[in-house]
Design an enzyme around this catalytic site. Structure first.
Site, PDB file in Angstrom:
ATOM      1  N   LYS A  16      -1.061   5.452   5.520  1.00  0.00           N
ATOM      2  CA  LYS A  16      -0.691   5.688   4.121  1.00  0.00           C
ATOM      3  C   LYS A  16      -1.717   5.094   3.164  1.00  0.00           C
ATOM      4  CE  LYS A  16       3.237   3.503   4.592  1.00  0.00           C
ATOM      5  NZ  LYS A  16       3.038   3.089   6.009  1.00  0.00           N
ATOM      6  N   ARG A  91      11.464   2.185   0.545  1.00  0.00           N
ATOM      7  CA  ARG A  91      11.505   1.790   1.945  1.00  0.00           C
ATOM      8  C   ARG A  91      12.917   1.865   2.516  1.00  0.00           C
ATOM      9  NH1 ARG A  91       6.292  -0.561   2.827  1.00  0.00           N
ATOM     10  NH2 ARG A  91       6.162  -1.843   4.675  1.00  0.00           N
ATOM     11  N   ARG A 126      -6.354  -3.246  12.732  1.00  0.00           N
ATOM     12  CA  ARG A 126      -6.609  -3.145  11.284  1.00  0.00           C
ATOM     13  C   ARG A 126      -7.305  -4.394  10.758  1.00  0.00           C
ATOM     14  NH1 ARG A 126      -1.900  -1.319   7.292  1.00  0.00           N
ATOM     15  NH2 ARG A 126      -0.771  -3.094   8.174  1.00  0.00           N
ATOM     16  N   ARG A 159      -4.622  -9.087   8.679  1.00  0.00           N
ATOM     17  CA  ARG A 159      -3.413  -9.494   7.978  1.00  0.00           C
ATOM     18  C   ARG A 159      -2.549 -10.318   8.913  1.00  0.00           C
ATOM     19  NH1 ARG A 159      -0.767  -4.274   5.196  1.00  0.00           N
ATOM     20  NH2 ARG A 159       1.115  -5.227   6.044  1.00  0.00           N
ATOM     21  N   ARG A 170       8.575  -5.009  12.366  1.00  0.00           N
ATOM     22  CA  ARG A 170       8.315  -4.032  11.300  1.00  0.00           C
ATOM     23  C   ARG A 170       8.655  -2.623  11.765  1.00  0.00           C
ATOM     24  NH1 ARG A 170       2.422  -5.536  10.513  1.00  0.00           N
ATOM     25  NH2 ARG A 170       2.279  -3.819   9.048  1.00  0.00           N
TER      26      ARG A 170
HETATM   27  P1  ADP Z   1       2.418  -1.533   6.149  1.00  0.00           P
HETATM   28  O1  ADP Z   1       0.948  -1.447   5.969  1.00  0.00           O
HETATM   29  O2  ADP Z   1       2.842  -2.058   7.442  1.00  0.00           O
HETATM   30  O3  ADP Z   1       3.137  -0.279   5.789  1.00  0.00           O
HETATM   31  P2  ADP Z   1       2.993  -2.952   3.653  1.00  0.00           P
HETATM   32  O4  ADP Z   1       1.742  -3.533   3.171  1.00  0.00           O
HETATM   33  O5  ADP Z   1       3.490  -1.703   3.007  1.00  0.00           O
HETATM   34  O6  ADP Z   1       2.884  -2.738   5.217  1.00  0.00           O
HETATM   35  O7  ADP Z   1       4.164  -4.026   3.600  1.00  0.00           O
HETATM   36  C1  ADP Z   1       4.007  -5.342   4.093  1.00  0.00           C
HETATM   37  C2  ADP Z   1       5.326  -6.093   3.950  1.00  0.00           C
HETATM   38  O8  ADP Z   1       5.689  -6.175   2.562  1.00  0.00           O
HETATM   39  C3  ADP Z   1       6.519  -5.429   4.628  1.00  0.00           C
HETATM   40  O9  ADP Z   1       6.629  -5.788   5.994  1.00  0.00           O
HETATM   41  C4  ADP Z   1       7.681  -5.972   3.790  1.00  0.00           C
HETATM   42  O10 ADP Z   1       7.987  -7.313   4.156  1.00  0.00           O
HETATM   43  C5  ADP Z   1       7.085  -6.000   2.397  1.00  0.00           C
HETATM   44  N1  ADP Z   1       7.318  -4.752   1.634  1.00  0.00           N
HETATM   45  C6  ADP Z   1       6.385  -3.850   1.208  1.00  0.00           C
HETATM   46  N2  ADP Z   1       6.946  -2.855   0.530  1.00  0.00           N
HETATM   47  C7  ADP Z   1       8.282  -3.118   0.511  1.00  0.00           C
HETATM   48  C8  ADP Z   1       9.410  -2.444  -0.048  1.00  0.00           C
HETATM   49  N3  ADP Z   1       9.288  -1.268  -0.718  1.00  0.00           N
HETATM   50  N4  ADP Z   1      10.625  -3.006   0.146  1.00  0.00           N
HETATM   51  C9  ADP Z   1      10.775  -4.171   0.805  1.00  0.00           C
HETATM   52  N5  ADP Z   1       9.768  -4.843   1.353  1.00  0.00           N
HETATM   53  C10 ADP Z   1       8.516  -4.333   1.207  1.00  0.00           C
HETATM   54  P1  ADP Z   2      -0.465   2.105   6.514  1.00  0.00           P
HETATM   55  O1  ADP Z   2      -0.890   1.917   5.081  1.00  0.00           O
HETATM   56  O2  ADP Z   2       0.358   3.332   6.710  1.00  0.00           O
HETATM   57  O3  ADP Z   2       0.162   0.889   7.100  1.00  0.00           O
HETATM   58  P2  ADP Z   2      -3.364   2.070   7.068  1.00  0.00           P
HETATM   59  O4  ADP Z   2      -3.919   3.128   6.173  1.00  0.00           O
HETATM   60  O5  ADP Z   2      -3.581   0.664   6.695  1.00  0.00           O
HETATM   61  O6  ADP Z   2      -1.791   2.372   7.358  1.00  0.00           O
HETATM   62  O7  ADP Z   2      -3.936   2.357   8.532  1.00  0.00           O
HETATM   63  C1  ADP Z   2      -3.626   1.508   9.629  1.00  0.00           C
HETATM   64  C2  ADP Z   2      -4.885   1.320  10.500  1.00  0.00           C
HETATM   65  O8  ADP Z   2      -5.222   2.556  11.133  1.00  0.00           O
HETATM   66  C3  ADP Z   2      -6.126   0.921   9.698  1.00  0.00           C
HETATM   67  O9  ADP Z   2      -6.896   0.029  10.475  1.00  0.00           O
HETATM   68  C4  ADP Z   2      -6.877   2.242   9.464  1.00  0.00           C
HETATM   69  O10 ADP Z   2      -8.280   2.041   9.351  1.00  0.00           O
HETATM   70  C5  ADP Z   2      -6.517   3.022  10.715  1.00  0.00           C
HETATM   71  N1  ADP Z   2      -6.376   4.465  10.474  1.00  0.00           N
HETATM   72  C6  ADP Z   2      -5.838   5.060   9.371  1.00  0.00           C
HETATM   73  N2  ADP Z   2      -5.833   6.395   9.501  1.00  0.00           N
HETATM   74  C7  ADP Z   2      -6.377   6.670  10.722  1.00  0.00           C
HETATM   75  C8  ADP Z   2      -6.635   7.892  11.450  1.00  0.00           C
HETATM   76  N3  ADP Z   2      -6.300   9.084  10.942  1.00  0.00           N
HETATM   77  N4  ADP Z   2      -7.172   7.793  12.671  1.00  0.00           N
HETATM   78  C9  ADP Z   2      -7.466   6.571  13.209  1.00  0.00           C
HETATM   79  N5  ADP Z   2      -7.265   5.398  12.586  1.00  0.00           N
HETATM   80  C10 ADP Z   2      -6.710   5.426  11.353  1.00  0.00           C
END
Ligand code: ADP
Ligand code: ADP
Ligand code: ZN
Length: 213
Positions: A16, A91, A126, A159, A170
């Site tokens: 995302k 979420r 990541r 992270r 998660r």
């Molecule tokens: P990911 O890359 O795994 O999708 P995020 O960066 O979106 O992770 O979120 C990291 C953490 O921040 C989550 O595990 C949660 O604890 C918190 N978080 C993020 N967005 C939300 C939301 N919309 N509602 C509740 N908690 C959230």
């Molecule tokens: P999210 O925001 O949904 O948690 P990220 O965009 O941070 O996901 O992506 C998670 C990990 O996967 C990152 O290390 C990113 O560089 C990698 N990644 C994202 N998209 C792809 C893809 N299409 N193919 C392979 N690796 C990817």
């Protein structure tokens, strides 16, 4: 032209954030990531940041009231007037209802589909720039110089919650609380799904196509 509001839905590690970064340029609207907003609040040491800390470190959702107050404040900013890409929000159903009750009409919800088996490798590999937030992956999207951001020269690191035990929480939270949003938005005719297992470039084309259809 009306405001263009989109939601990117998908499990942690689906891509995302990666797709949002590209969409900002393509669509000219900001990305609003609640994860980024929460990490910024922690870094700034605000009261809200302190309250969110334990939930984030454990891989649990931060309470809705805290997240909604951050989102409220962000949506009120000038650059959100022309639209935005919501990444990581809503979420759960309660957050989706809160958004809807503000009268905010979302144009499209793109569900980035990646099966659970691929997510662990995505998340453990990541790496994120401490300075500009650029996202890398040790295998699929490495930095040119190890540990150094290509975009800004900042330090690239892992992270804290991208750790196997926290990732397991998660993913469980995603299945229990977030995945019901797929049906929620599908019923409202807003959902389009894209295959997130393809390369980031191919996924991007699919996301753009989904936004226009
Ligand atoms: P990911 O890359 O795994 O999708 P995020 O960066 O979106 O992770 O979120 C990291 C953490 O921040 C989550 O595990 C949660 O604890 C918190 N978080 C993020 N967005 C939300 C939301 N919309 N509602 C509740 N908690 C959230
Ligand atoms: P999210 O925001 O949904 O948690 P990220 O965009 O941070 O996901 O992506 C998670 C990990 O996967 C990152 O290390 C990113 O560089 C990698 N990644 C994202 N998209 C792809 C893809 N299409 N193919 C392979 N690796 C990817
Ligand atoms: Zn950087």
């Amino acid at each position: 032209m009306g405001a263009r509001r989109f939601i990117l839905l998908g499990p942690p590690g689906a891509g995302k954030g990666t797709q949002s970064a590209r969409l900002i340029e393509a669509l000219g609207v900001p990305q609003i990531s609640t994860g980024d907003l929460l990490r910024a609040a922690r870094k700034a040491g605000t009261e809200l940041g302190k309250q969110a800390q334990a939930y984030m470190d454990a891989g649990q959702l931060v309470p809705d009231a805290l997240v909604l107050s951050l989102v409220e404040e962000r949506l009120a900013r000038e650059d959100a007037r022309t639209g935005y890409i919501l990444d990581g929000f809503p979420r759960n159903i309660a957050q989706a209802e809160a958004l809807a009750s503000r009268g905010i009409a979302v144009e499209r919800v793109v569900n980035v589909v990646v099966d659970s088996s691929a997510l662990l490798g995505r998340l453990t590999g990541r790496r994120v720039c401490q300075q500009c937030g650029a996202t890398y992956h040790i295998q699929t999207a490495p930095t040119s110089r190890e540990g150094v951001c290509d975009a800004c020269g900042g330090v690239v690191s892992q992270r804290k919650d991208d750790d196997a035990a926290v990732i397991a929480n998660r993913l469980e939270v995603y299945h229990r609380e977030t995945s019901p949003l797929i049906e929620y938005y599908d019923r409202r005719g807003l959902l389009r799904s894209v295959d997130g297992l393809q390369t980031a470039d191919v996924v991007f084309d699919a996301v753009l196509a989904a936004l226009e259809n």
